[in-house]
Scaffold this active site. Structure first.
Site, short mmCIF file in Angstrom:
data_model
loop_
_atom_site.label_atom_id
_atom_site.label_comp_id
_atom_site.label_asym_id
_atom_site.label_seq_id
_atom_site.Cartn_x
_atom_site.Cartn_y
_atom_site.Cartn_z
N SER A 135 0.84 -1.20 0.00
CA SER A 135 0.00 0.00 0.00
C SER A 135 0.87 1.24 0.00
CB SER A 135 -0.90 0.01 1.25
OG SER A 135 -1.55 1.26 1.40
N TYR A 148 -0.83 0.11 10.42
CA TYR A 148 -1.00 -0.47 9.09
C TYR A 148 0.09 0.02 8.15
CZ TYR A 148 -3.28 -1.29 4.54
OH TYR A 148 -3.59 -1.67 3.26
N LYS A 152 2.93 -2.25 6.27
CA LYS A 152 3.08 -2.31 4.82
C LYS A 152 4.49 -1.89 4.40
CE LYS A 152 -0.98 -3.81 3.51
NZ LYS A 152 -1.13 -5.14 2.88
#
Length: 254
Positions: A135, A148, A152
């Site tokens: 991402s 998150y 990533k």
């Protein structure tokens, strides 16, 4: 079809981006196995072909090893693992205890590593590949989804290290995604007007469709990407228009 006779596993492949990837692999001729903790509301299918489903908690190493063993027993081979499972709720760092943030890292970084390690012996036999679904959150500040974004970022680095360690038998690459329109897009961007407004901020003028991601994943799994390993392919429609361009009082387009 470019993936005829190949077998692919797509984690988190029952909805959203994962289902789009699974459908693209089916259209390319592969046998596809999707896994998730819960079954899909309806089978993942494309062009008259259907992916098989297996219930799996990727945070359980023993269950993961048994799952890949079952794939090998059923199909006799494994050619591609797409590590798609992941995600996060919106939560500011100060609004959640460390354990909650750690669970996000576990799902988005440790689980793909667990799956990749279990798949590796099977992929080595077929000179297959791993595709990590990353991402843009891993390359820029991610307020509200900091854990998150950190996971990533780690996933992309993990893929590069795997690509070196596992060469030449197994190729490992990443797709770095921008915003994708899925059945849950309204939770992130609002109603149709909100989704359209957000899409207008992307240079290509829209959010990605899951099929856009699927096409890129099929490319990385195919022979056309036979000399591509350790790469990060941006699938973000051109990225984000720099905010300073809109804030500046000169050089405006008419």
């Amino acid at each position: 079809m470019e993936l005829d006779g190949r077998v692919a596993v797509v984690t988190g492949g029952t909805r959203g981006v994962g289902a789009g990837i699974a459908r693209s692999f089916l259209q390319a001729g592969a046998e596809v196995v999707v896994c998730a903790r819960r079954p899909p509301r309806e089978p993942v299918a494309a062009d008259g072909r259907t992916a098989s489903f297996a219930a799996l908690d990727l945070r359980d190493p023993e269950a993961v090893e048994e799952f890949f063993g079952s794939v090998e027993r059923r199909y006799g081979r494994l050619d591609c693992l797409v590590n798609n499972a992941g995600g996060t709720p919106y939560r500011l760092l100060g609004e959640g205890e460390a354990e909650r943030h750690a669970r996000v890292v576990e799902l988005n970084l440790l689980a793909p590593m667990t799956a990749s390690l279990a798949a590796y012996p099977r992929l080595r036999e077929t000179r297959g590949s791993v595709v990590m679904i990353g991402s843009v959150s891993g390359t820029r500040p991610s307020p509200g989804t900091a854990a998150y974004g950190a996971a990533k970022a780690g996933l992309e680095n993990l893929a590069r290290s795997m690509a070196v360690e596992w060469a030449p038998e197994v190729r490992v690459n990443s797709l770095v995604l921008g915003m994708v329109r899925t059945e849950l897009a309204h939770l992130h961007y609002g109603d149709e007007a909100g989704i359209a407004a957000v899409g207008a901020t992307v240079p290509l003028g829209r959010l990605a469709d899951p099929s856009d991601v699927g096409a890129a994943a099929v490319f990385l799994a195919s022979g056309r990407a036979g000399y591509v390993s350790g790469a990060s392919l941006l699938v973000h429609g051109g990225g984000e228009r720099p905010a300073f361009l809109d804030a500046a009082t000169v050089n405006k387009e008419n």
